[in-house]
Design a protein around this motif. Structure first.
Motif, mmCIF file in Angstrom:
data_model
loop_
_atom_site.group_PDB
_atom_site.id
_atom_site.type_symbol
_atom_site.label_atom_id
_atom_site.label_comp_id
_atom_site.label_asym_id
_atom_site.label_seq_id
_atom_site.Cartn_x
_atom_site.Cartn_y
_atom_site.Cartn_z
ATOM 1 N N ARG A 114 -7.286 8.769 25.800
ATOM 2 C CA ARG A 114 -8.265 8.800 25.134
ATOM 3 C C ARG A 114 -8.658 7.986 23.929
ATOM 4 O O ARG A 114 -9.453 7.205 23.713
ATOM 5 C CB ARG A 114 -8.975 10.205 24.836
ATOM 6 C CG ARG A 114 -9.388 10.835 26.090
ATOM 7 C CD ARG A 114 -10.531 10.481 26.808
ATOM 8 N NE ARG A 114 -10.878 10.912 27.964
ATOM 9 C CZ ARG A 114 -11.879 12.026 28.097
ATOM 10 N NH1 ARG A 114 -12.546 12.268 26.999
ATOM 11 N NH2 ARG A 114 -12.203 12.322 29.422
ATOM 12 N N ILE A 115 -7.655 8.024 23.370
ATOM 13 C CA ILE A 115 -7.439 7.059 21.929
ATOM 14 C C ILE A 115 -7.417 5.688 22.348
ATOM 15 O O ILE A 115 -7.836 4.819 21.630
ATOM 16 C CB ILE A 115 -6.436 7.527 21.126
ATOM 17 C CG1 ILE A 115 -6.602 9.076 20.648
ATOM 18 C CG2 ILE A 115 -6.149 6.699 19.922
ATOM 19 C CD1 ILE A 115 -5.295 9.680 19.849
ATOM 20 N N GLN A 125 -11.889 -3.527 25.526
ATOM 21 C CA GLN A 125 -11.348 -2.390 25.436
ATOM 22 C C GLN A 125 -10.445 -2.041 26.645
ATOM 23 O O GLN A 125 -10.706 -2.186 27.833
ATOM 24 C CB GLN A 125 -12.448 -1.255 25.248
ATOM 25 C CG GLN A 125 -12.927 -1.030 23.627
ATOM 26 C CD GLN A 125 -14.081 0.088 23.837
ATOM 27 O OE1 GLN A 125 -15.152 -0.315 23.438
ATOM 28 N NE2 GLN A 125 -13.977 1.200 24.101
ATOM 29 N N GLN A 171 -17.439 7.133 27.672
ATOM 30 C CA GLN A 171 -16.706 6.644 26.885
ATOM 31 C C GLN A 171 -17.465 6.365 25.374
ATOM 32 O O GLN A 171 -16.839 6.552 24.353
ATOM 33 C CB GLN A 171 -16.567 4.923 27.288
ATOM 34 C CG GLN A 171 -15.508 4.232 26.234
ATOM 35 C CD GLN A 171 -14.079 5.030 26.223
ATOM 36 O OE1 GLN A 171 -13.539 5.153 27.298
ATOM 37 N NE2 GLN A 171 -13.636 5.266 24.927
ATOM 38 N N LEU A 213 -14.016 10.007 17.957
ATOM 39 C CA LEU A 213 -12.951 9.721 17.273
ATOM 40 C C LEU A 213 -13.128 8.884 15.914
ATOM 41 O O LEU A 213 -12.429 8.729 14.967
ATOM 42 C CB LEU A 213 -12.036 8.679 18.212
ATOM 43 C CG LEU A 213 -11.443 9.395 19.394
ATOM 44 C CD1 LEU A 213 -10.844 8.410 20.384
ATOM 45 C CD2 LEU A 213 -10.153 10.162 18.787
ATOM 46 N N ARG A 214 -14.310 8.027 16.057
ATOM 47 C CA ARG A 214 -14.849 7.583 14.873
ATOM 48 C C ARG A 214 -14.865 8.406 13.618
ATOM 49 O O ARG A 214 -14.790 8.168 12.575
ATOM 50 C CB ARG A 214 -16.245 6.680 15.107
ATOM 51 C CG ARG A 214 -16.524 5.642 14.267
ATOM 52 C CD ARG A 214 -17.794 4.970 14.589
ATOM 53 N NE ARG A 214 -17.387 4.175 15.843
ATOM 54 C CZ ARG A 214 -17.984 3.840 16.950
ATOM 55 N NH1 ARG A 214 -19.094 4.839 16.828
ATOM 56 N NH2 ARG A 214 -17.676 3.225 17.991
ATOM 57 N N VAL A 224 -16.607 9.484 23.450
ATOM 58 C CA VAL A 224 -15.372 9.563 22.930
ATOM 59 C C VAL A 224 -15.252 8.656 21.887
ATOM 60 O O VAL A 224 -14.803 8.885 20.590
ATOM 61 C CB VAL A 224 -14.309 8.960 24.132
ATOM 62 C CG1 VAL A 224 -12.736 8.831 23.429
ATOM 63 C CG2 VAL A 224 -14.137 9.727 25.214
ATOM 64 N N ASN A 225 -15.860 7.406 21.800
ATOM 65 C CA ASN A 225 -15.725 6.447 20.678
ATOM 66 C C ASN A 225 -16.494 7.172 19.491
ATOM 67 O O ASN A 225 -15.746 7.070 18.463
ATOM 68 C CB ASN A 225 -16.517 5.215 21.171
ATOM 69 C CG ASN A 225 -15.871 4.503 22.113
ATOM 70 O OD1 ASN A 225 -14.853 4.648 22.298
ATOM 71 N ND2 ASN A 225 -16.641 3.586 22.633
ATOM 72 N N GLU A 254 -8.169 4.084 25.025
ATOM 73 C CA GLU A 254 -9.304 3.366 25.427
ATOM 74 C C GLU A 254 -10.649 3.352 24.645
ATOM 75 O O GLU A 254 -11.619 2.965 25.032
ATOM 76 C CB GLU A 254 -9.655 4.141 26.795
ATOM 77 C CG GLU A 254 -8.718 4.169 27.698
ATOM 78 C CD GLU A 254 -8.919 4.745 28.946
ATOM 79 O OE1 GLU A 254 -8.387 4.784 30.220
ATOM 80 O OE2 GLU A 254 -9.689 5.977 29.140
ATOM 81 N N SER A 255 -10.169 3.746 23.243
ATOM 82 C CA SER A 255 -11.620 3.849 22.474
ATOM 83 C C SER A 255 -11.862 2.693 21.835
ATOM 84 O O SER A 255 -10.969 1.703 21.422
ATOM 85 C CB SER A 255 -11.343 4.982 21.327
ATOM 86 O OG SER A 255 -10.241 4.405 20.489
ATOM 87 N N SER A 256 -13.121 2.419 21.286
ATOM 88 C CA SER A 256 -13.558 1.295 20.449
ATOM 89 C C SER A 256 -12.504 1.237 18.883
ATOM 90 O O SER A 256 -12.239 -0.198 18.762
ATOM 91 C CB SER A 256 -15.102 1.406 20.171
ATOM 92 O OG SER A 256 -15.216 2.691 19.399
ATOM 93 N N THR A 257 -12.235 2.201 18.545
ATOM 94 C CA THR A 257 -11.531 2.188 17.156
ATOM 95 C C THR A 257 -10.232 1.386 17.556
ATOM 96 O O THR A 257 -9.483 0.834 16.742
ATOM 97 C CB THR A 257 -11.327 3.393 16.720
ATOM 98 O OG1 THR A 257 -12.716 4.039 16.393
ATOM 99 C CG2 THR A 257 -10.546 3.400 15.530
#
Length: 609
Positions: free
Chosen positions: A545-546, A513, A597, A604-605, A600-601, A548-551
């Motif tokens: 933020r987006i 990530q 994080q 966003l999911r 955030v993940n 750095e996300s898992s998505t």
């Protein structure tokens, strides 16, 4: 072993192609106590006890034994491919194809044929190298059809290669295959030394099956002849075409209706700019295509090549079939996903790896390419001259070192600059900041213009003196065609000289990530890589933020070019279609409020699932 033998041959001055061929062939025949009587080609290459090269052969055999040679035809083929000179290999793109790869390709393109059908098939390799695929095909045909080797060579096998010594080595290997199985004869071969891009295929048509490993040569390493011939092939009209790309069109045009193609080839044609015209070509014809994408796994040891199996049947089909194989262990059956042609986008690229998930993410909100601008770094075309790391500051001067010599330049003619490709999770922005000599000033229209030479000479004397000392280097940019530069010390290109205030930096390649850096410095420049830029800080805070996300990382791993060790390429082309949700102001505040994080993940999911 290959490298050791190659080193031995060079050290002994044994670089003559005919001599190398004689040593290899004679060592093989001596090991198996073979003595050709009727095959004139093998007789010519046989070094007997009374031959003047007999002592050289004895020493050479000792070297082979010392390095564990097993004296198989597979090993001999590999040695032949390896001793191609580096300069030839660079131009021709020759790479040895392992037997397990050849076996699988030949098995796939012959599946479903009974022995009688197989006996009448005409096989071709249109960049045959030293004939590895022909060894595989011949053994299959001989085993299943019981045809003689002489008949197979005369009726079933057709080859083209640009190098005459490759054609001769193919004949030698096939002759040895026949000899060790009891056939000692003068064989008739359908093998042609020619540039495939201009070869008259009418001489060998019809062809039922075309297999091979098209040459891996980028545009800058191509011969002048091949570069000129590329323009004859429609699939080579987008970007700077690699040499392997027209081989698809050549194969498709010269295999008969219902015929089959099987390649081990680069996988970049699915997404690259120079593969766009090829993708359009495929989509217009709707032939049956199957792709086994090896992604980041490297089939060829020691080669940074990213490949796939490509199979085509020349018929009408509504779908292509795709699967990945990331460990090189080939299953009995590939687990393909069926993808309708109508869902493919030739312009943006074939995003075939879990296409359903990718398309879902891309349909959300607004594409990243429209959400925010990207900027490429400045292009001095001589970074080693312009960019430096100061040793110290002395008053109004930076002091730095180049090639063991200390130089001073005025601080007022320098700007801070960063190479975003150096970013990773452990690097801080301040740790990789450098300085660049910036011979530009802002004019009344808000554009950068190069500083007049008189001002440079008298106001920035030290910088002018340093650049003058490197004038030859600067003059060699653009292959010496610098006459259109406004000044001899101007940058090679004028891109990104003025940057928006806020910049979001991220690495060009990563294996986990992302960690992005948001910078508030209107004067900070960029070289190498790209950055997202804006005068709206909030816009980039959301994007950070987006990204750095898992998505986002999931999308990268599915969609971008993979490298070894689970690294992935992160470029504007890869990212431009990623969907950015249409957040409300309240949702933005919530997104930016989270501290961890994981939070955030999870948040966003909700938008991407």
């Amino acid at each position: 072993m290959n490298r050791a033998i190659f080193t031995y041959l060079k050290r002994k001055g044994l670089t003559d192609i005919r001599m190398v061929n004689r040593l290899f062939v004679s060592a093989y025949m001596r090991h198996y106590h073979l003595s050709p009587l009727h095959n004139a080609l093998l007789v010519e290459h046989y070094i007997g006890d009374e031959d003047r090269d007999a002592s050289s052969l004895a020493v050479f055999v000792h070297q082979l034994d010392r390095h564990g040679c097993q004296y198989s035809l597979e090993e001999l083929t590999q040695l032949f491919e390896f001793v191609i000179s580096p300069s030839d290999r660079k131009i021709t793109g020759a790479i040895f194809t392992p037997d397990y790869v050849r076996d699988r390709i030949v098995a796939e393109v012959t599946e479903g044929f009974d022995d009688q059908e197989l006996a009448n098939k005409r096989f071709a390799d249109i960049a045959c190298g030293c004939g590895g695929f022909f060894l595989t095909i011949t053994e299959l045909l001989h085993r299943r059809t019981r045809k003689s080797y002489a008949s197979i060579y005369r009726e079933n096998i057709f080859g083209v290669d640009i190098q005459d010594y490759s054609i001769e080595r193919t004949k030698l290997l096939l002759s040895l295959l026949a000899l060790i199985n009891g056939e000692d004869d003068n064989f008739t071969f359908n093998l042609y030394q020619a540039n495939t891009l201009s070869f008259d295929f009418g001489r060998i048509l019809p062809l039922d099956i075309i297999v091979g490993n098209p040459p891996y040569v980028c545009a800058r390493n191509m011969s002048d002849e091949s570069r000129e011939l590329l323009s004859n092939w429609r699939v080579s009209t987008s970007g700077n075409s690699d040499l392997y790309i027209p081989f698809f069109q050549i194969a498709m045009e010269n295999v008969c209706d219902g015929g089959r193609v099987g390649f081990i080839t680069m996988n970049s044609f699915m997404t690259s700019l120079n593969g766009r015209a090829l993708r359009e070509y495929f989509q217009e014809r709707h032939n049956g295509i199957r792709i086994v994408d090896f992604r980041g796994y490297q089939i060829f040891p020691g080669k940074n090549t990213y490949t796939c199996f490509f199979f085509l049947t020349k018929n009408d089909s509504r779908i292509i079939r795709y699967c990945t194989n990331t460990d090189g262990i080939l299953p009995d059956k590939f687990d393909y996903e069926d993808i309708p042609y109508e869902k493919l986008d030739a312009v943006s690229g074939w995003k075939l790896n879990d296409m359903t998930r990718i398309r879902h993410i891309e349909k959300i909100g607004v594409p990243l390419g429209r959400y925010c601008q990207t900027r490429h770094g400045i292009a001095t075309l001589a970074n080693k001259v312009y960019v430096f790391q100061p040793l110290r500051v002395e008053g109004q001067m930076f002091v730095f070192e180049k090639n063991g010599v200390e130089y001073r330049v005025e601080r007022k003619v320098c700007r801070r600059i960063v190479n975003s490709n150096k970013f990773n999770s452990d690097v801080k922005l301040d740790d990789i900041i450098e300085q660049v000599i910036f011979p530009y000033q802002l004019n009344a229209e808000g554009k950068m213009e190069v500083i007049d030479e008189i001002i440079m000479r008298y106001h920035f004397t030290s910088a002018y003196s340093y650049l003058s000392a490197n004038r030859c280097v600067l003059g060699s940019r653009d292959k010496g065609h610098t006459e259109k530069y406004p000044m001899w010390y101007a940058y090679g290109r004028t891109q990104s000289l003025v940057m928006p205030r806020y910049k979001l930096f991220f690495p060009k390649i990563a294996n986990k990530q992302l960690r992005c850096v948001l910078c508030d410095d209107a004067d900070l420049l960029l070289y190498n890589g790209i950055a997202f830029v804006s005068n709206d800080k909030l816009q980039l805070q959301v994007l950070k933020r987006i990204m750095e996300s898992s998505t986002f990382w999931e999308y990268v791993t599915l969609n971008s070019k993979p490298y070894s060790s689970n690294y992935y390429s992160i470029t504007g082309v890869v990212l431009k279609c990623f969907g950015i949700p249409n957040f409300t102001p309240k949702q933005i505040r919530q997104l930016l409020r989270y501290k961890s994080q994981t939070q955030v993940n999870n948040y966003l999911r909700e938008f991407y699932e």
